[in-house]
Design a protein around this motif. Structure first.
Motif, PDB file in Angstrom:
ATOM      1  N   PHE A   1       0.843  -1.197   0.000  1.00  0.00           N
ATOM      2  CA  PHE A   1       0.000   0.000   0.000  1.00  0.00           C
ATOM      3  C   PHE A   1       0.874   1.241   0.000  1.00  0.00           C
ATOM      4  CE2 PHE A   1      -3.067   2.967   2.174  1.00  0.00           C
ATOM      5  CZ  PHE A   1      -3.988   2.991   1.131  1.00  0.00           C
ATOM      6  N   ALA A   2       0.453   2.270  -0.745  1.00  0.00           N
ATOM      7  CA  ALA A   2       1.310   3.441  -0.982  1.00  0.00           C
ATOM      8  C   ALA A   2       1.514   4.311   0.247  1.00  0.00           C
ATOM      9  CB  ALA A   2       0.718   4.285  -2.109  1.00  0.00           C
ATOM     10  N   THR A   3       0.639   4.223   1.227  1.00  0.00           N
ATOM     11  CA  THR A   3       0.664   5.141   2.373  1.00  0.00           C
ATOM     12  C   THR A   3       0.801   4.382   3.682  1.00  0.00           C
ATOM     13  OG1 THR A   3      -0.798   6.678   1.178  1.00  0.00           O
ATOM     14  CG2 THR A   3      -0.597   6.992   3.558  1.00  0.00           C
ATOM     15  N   GLU A   4       1.779   4.786   4.501  1.00  0.00           N
ATOM     16  CA  GLU A   4       1.857   4.282   5.875  1.00  0.00           C
ATOM     17  C   GLU A   4       0.831   5.050   6.708  1.00  0.00           C
ATOM     18  OE1 GLU A   4       6.537   3.286   6.588  1.00  0.00           O
ATOM     19  OE2 GLU A   4       5.938   5.391   6.638  1.00  0.00           O
ATOM     20  N   VAL A   5       0.118   4.363   7.577  1.00  0.00           N
ATOM     21  CA  VAL A   5      -0.949   4.993   8.359  1.00  0.00           C
ATOM     22  C   VAL A   5      -0.670   4.810   9.847  1.00  0.00           C
ATOM     23  CG1 VAL A   5      -3.423   5.077   8.819  1.00  0.00           C
ATOM     24  CG2 VAL A   5      -2.609   4.508   6.515  1.00  0.00           C
ATOM     25  N   PHE A   6      -0.651   5.935  10.560  1.00  0.00           N
ATOM     26  CA  PHE A   6      -0.420   5.921  12.002  1.00  0.00           C
ATOM     27  C   PHE A   6      -1.569   6.620  12.716  1.00  0.00           C
ATOM     28  CE2 PHE A   6       3.717   5.429  10.117  1.00  0.00           C
ATOM     29  CZ  PHE A   6       4.412   4.572  10.975  1.00  0.00           C
ATOM     30  N   LEU A   7      -2.034   6.040  13.807  1.00  0.00           N
ATOM     31  CA  LEU A   7      -3.031   6.642  14.680  1.00  0.00           C
ATOM     32  C   LEU A   7      -2.406   6.851  16.045  1.00  0.00           C
ATOM     33  CD1 LEU A   7      -6.275   4.621  13.820  1.00  0.00           C
ATOM     34  CD2 LEU A   7      -5.770   6.972  13.215  1.00  0.00           C
ATOM     35  N   LEU A   8      -2.349   8.112  16.473  1.00  0.00           N
ATOM     36  CA  LEU A   8      -1.680   8.463  17.725  1.00  0.00           C
ATOM     37  C   LEU A   8      -2.562   9.396  18.537  1.00  0.00           C
ATOM     38  CD1 LEU A   8       1.728   9.561  16.159  1.00  0.00           C
ATOM     39  CD2 LEU A   8       1.209   7.279  17.014  1.00  0.00           C
ATOM     40  N   GLU A   9      -2.236   9.535  19.808  1.00  0.00           N
ATOM     41  CA  GLU A   9      -2.902  10.529  20.647  1.00  0.00           C
ATOM     42  C   GLU A   9      -2.259  11.896  20.427  1.00  0.00           C
ATOM     43  OE1 GLU A   9      -4.975  12.756  23.396  1.00  0.00           O
ATOM     44  OE2 GLU A   9      -5.493  10.807  22.548  1.00  0.00           O
ATOM     45  N   ALA A  10      -0.923  11.961  20.460  1.00  0.00           N
ATOM     46  CA  ALA A  10      -0.195  13.228  20.333  1.00  0.00           C
ATOM     47  C   ALA A  10       0.795  13.132  19.178  1.00  0.00           C
ATOM     48  CB  ALA A  10       0.546  13.538  21.637  1.00  0.00           C
ATOM     49  N   PRO A  11       1.128  14.258  18.546  1.00  0.00           N
ATOM     50  CA  PRO A  11       2.067  14.224  17.419  1.00  0.00           C
ATOM     51  C   PRO A  11       3.456  13.756  17.845  1.00  0.00           C
ATOM     52  CG  PRO A  11       1.542  16.495  18.035  1.00  0.00           C
ATOM     53  CD  PRO A  11       0.623  15.616  18.811  1.00  0.00           C
ATOM     54  N   ASP A  12       4.129  13.058  16.961  1.00  0.00           N
ATOM     55  CA  ASP A  12       5.458  12.502  17.214  1.00  0.00           C
ATOM     56  C   ASP A  12       6.382  12.981  16.099  1.00  0.00           C
ATOM     57  OD1 ASP A  12       7.736  11.019  17.537  1.00  0.00           O
ATOM     58  OD2 ASP A  12       6.752   9.051  17.446  1.00  0.00           O
ATOM     59  N   LYS A  13       7.377  13.799  16.461  1.00  0.00           N
ATOM     60  CA  LYS A  13       8.253  14.346  15.427  1.00  0.00           C
ATOM     61  C   LYS A  13       9.101  13.276  14.751  1.00  0.00           C
ATOM     62  CE  LYS A  13      11.596  15.955  18.912  1.00  0.00           C
ATOM     63  NZ  LYS A  13      12.190  17.185  19.508  1.00  0.00           N
ATOM     64  N   GLY A  14       9.190  12.100  15.374  1.00  0.00           N
ATOM     65  CA  GLY A  14       9.902  11.000  14.746  1.00  0.00           C
ATOM     66  C   GLY A  14       9.243  10.493  13.480  1.00  0.00           C
ATOM     67  N   LEU A  15       7.984  10.887  13.247  1.00  0.00           N
ATOM     68  CA  LEU A  15       7.270  10.454  12.043  1.00  0.00           C
ATOM     69  C   LEU A  15       7.337  11.484  10.921  1.00  0.00           C
ATOM     70  CD1 LEU A  15       4.118   8.797  13.669  1.00  0.00           C
ATOM     71  CD2 LEU A  15       6.096   7.660  12.643  1.00  0.00           C
ATOM     72  N   LEU A  16       7.990  12.608  11.181  1.00  0.00           N
ATOM     73  CA  LEU A  16       8.191  13.602  10.128  1.00  0.00           C
ATOM     74  C   LEU A  16       9.218  13.090   9.123  1.00  0.00           C
ATOM     75  CD1 LEU A  16       8.181  16.804  12.343  1.00  0.00           C
ATOM     76  CD2 LEU A  16       6.521  16.258  10.539  1.00  0.00           C
ATOM     77  N   PRO A  17       9.255  13.663   7.926  1.00  0.00           N
ATOM     78  CA  PRO A  17      10.151  13.133   6.883  1.00  0.00           C
ATOM     79  C   PRO A  17      11.622  13.263   7.250  1.00  0.00           C
ATOM     80  CG  PRO A  17       8.522  14.636   5.961  1.00  0.00           C
ATOM     81  CD  PRO A  17       8.437  14.777   7.437  1.00  0.00           C
ATOM     82  N   ASP A  18      12.411  12.319   6.740  1.00  0.00           N
ATOM     83  CA  ASP A  18      13.866  12.471   6.768  1.00  0.00           C
ATOM     84  C   ASP A  18      14.259  13.432   5.649  1.00  0.00           C
ATOM     85  OD1 ASP A  18      14.102  10.545   8.821  1.00  0.00           O
ATOM     86  OD2 ASP A  18      14.053   8.919   7.338  1.00  0.00           O
ATOM     87  N   GLY A  19      15.392  14.073   5.797  1.00  0.00           N
ATOM     88  CA  GLY A  19      15.842  14.982   4.752  1.00  0.00           C
ATOM     89  C   GLY A  19      15.067  16.287   4.774  1.00  0.00           C
ATOM     90  N   HIS A  20      15.147  17.027   3.665  1.00  0.00           N
ATOM     91  CA  HIS A  20      14.515  18.346   3.594  1.00  0.00           C
ATOM     92  C   HIS A  20      13.001  18.200   3.488  1.00  0.00           C
ATOM     93  CE1 HIS A  20      13.962  22.452   1.417  1.00  0.00           C
ATOM     94  NE2 HIS A  20      13.698  22.535   2.699  1.00  0.00           N
TER      95      HIS A  20
END
Length: 354
Positions: free
Chosen positions: A9-28
């Protein structure tokens, strides 16, 4: 938690309570976010790129003209092909950012961080991006799936009650597509939206999108409630929120299914639908305002024998069935006239009872 999706599947899907900066993109990466969320985003310790755009985009500005300054900004930064754009906001922001990402350099990667229930349940997953034209909704767009979807339920805590209700209708839509009357009635009861409902709706949609990414068959079922709903939304001058219009469209689809000779719906279900939708009755446009919009719906097609004066179009209509999956039928737009009238009558009667 990461939601299980089909292999490949083209999209990874995460369900969280609070935002996690570890899920932001690598690189620019850069960000286009709803201005109202800036304080919540930075207050949660999330980074804010120097070239981020904080925007305010009402429903009526879901237009190409809104996207063009973003493209110009990315070109000035400059944003290169290996960069990722992060969309933070509701369905209008995610649709437009996804469209911009599809257009810029013929396609750059993007992530979507939906912050409304409507966007979490529907707009953020599936790769459809779009903008509206004067003739109708979402008539411009591209299929461009985000690399990652991160739904943080904590953003819903400050969402107005009307907007929570707005998103609930997309969850109810999923139950009606599946023919699961008990689940639909559970969601129509008063009470908070449950995390499990969102999880289940996203998992179902991911499966459908994976099997039919370009909406050639099964994926059309996801348009349940949207045919009449889009016409009502536009004819109201967008005073109806999208999910509210879909809710009215769901009731209309149930009535049309019965008009077409399909199985009748449980009276208790119809009563719950009517009760929840009655406050929207004053925003329902008359039938003559809806019919031209149905003729221009993106799912409509010309049938043989049409003339300029009387365009004989057909439209893919999704008809729900109790206890069974919804089905598709190509019908003339005018078939919605009777359900439209019945819908208004049912809501008026309920309003007078109340």
């Amino acid at each position: 938690m990461r939601l299980a999706t089909p292999s490949g599947f083209a999209t990874e899907v995460f369900l969280l309570e609070a935002p996690d900066k570890g899920l932001l993109p690598d690189g620019h990466w850069t960000l286009v976010g709803d201005m109202r969320l800036r304080e919540a985003w930075t207050g949660a310790g999330m980074p804010e790129p120097g070239d981020a755009l904080w925007v305010t985009v009402p429903e009526e500005e879901k237009k190409l003209r809104t996207v063009i300054p973003w493209l110009e900004h990315w070109a000035r930064v400059p944003l290169h092909r290996d960069a990722t754009v992060v969309a933070l906001g509701g369905g209008v922001v995610s649709d437009l950012v996804g469209l911009g990402a599809a257009l810029y350099l013929r396609g750059v990667a993007w992530q979507v961080w939906p912050t409304t229930l409507l966007a979490m349940a529907d707009a953020s997953l599936g790769g459809k991006t779009g903008a509206d034209l004067a003739a109708g909704k979402n008539l411009v767009g591209a299929f461009h799936p985000p690399k990652r979807l991160v739904a943080c339920t904590g953003f819903l805590k400050d969402l107005p009650a009307r907007h929570l209700e707005n998103g609930r209708w997309e969850l109810i839509k999923t139950a009606l597509i599946l023919g699961e009357m008990a689940w639909a009635m559970e969601m129509l009861q008063d009470g908070p939206v449950r995390f499990a409902w969102v999880e289940r709706a996203l998992a179902y949609k991911a499966g459908v999108v994976h099997r039919d990414p370009r909406e050639a068959g099964e994926r059309r079922l996801l348009n349940l409630g949207h045919t009449l709903g889009h016409a009502l939304e536009a004819a109201s001058g967008y005073r109806l929120l999208h999910g509210e219009a879909v809710g009215l469209g769901l009731l209309g689809a149930c009535l049309l299914a019965e008009e077409q000779g399909l199985k009748s719906f449980p009276p208790d279900l119809l009563d719950l639908l009517v009760r929840r939708l009655t406050p929207l009755a004053p925003l329902i446009a008359p039938w003559p305002a809806c019919l031209p919009l149905l003729h221009r719906d993106k799912k409509a097609k010309r049938a043989s024998g049409h003339t300029e004066e009387a365009p004989a179009t057909e439209i893919h209509c999704i008809l729900p069935r109790p206890g069974e999956s919804a089905i598709q039928r190509a019908l003339a737009p005018r078939v919605w006239e009777v359900p439209h009238a019945r819908l208004i009558d049912l809501l008026d009667r309920e309003a007078h009872r109340a």
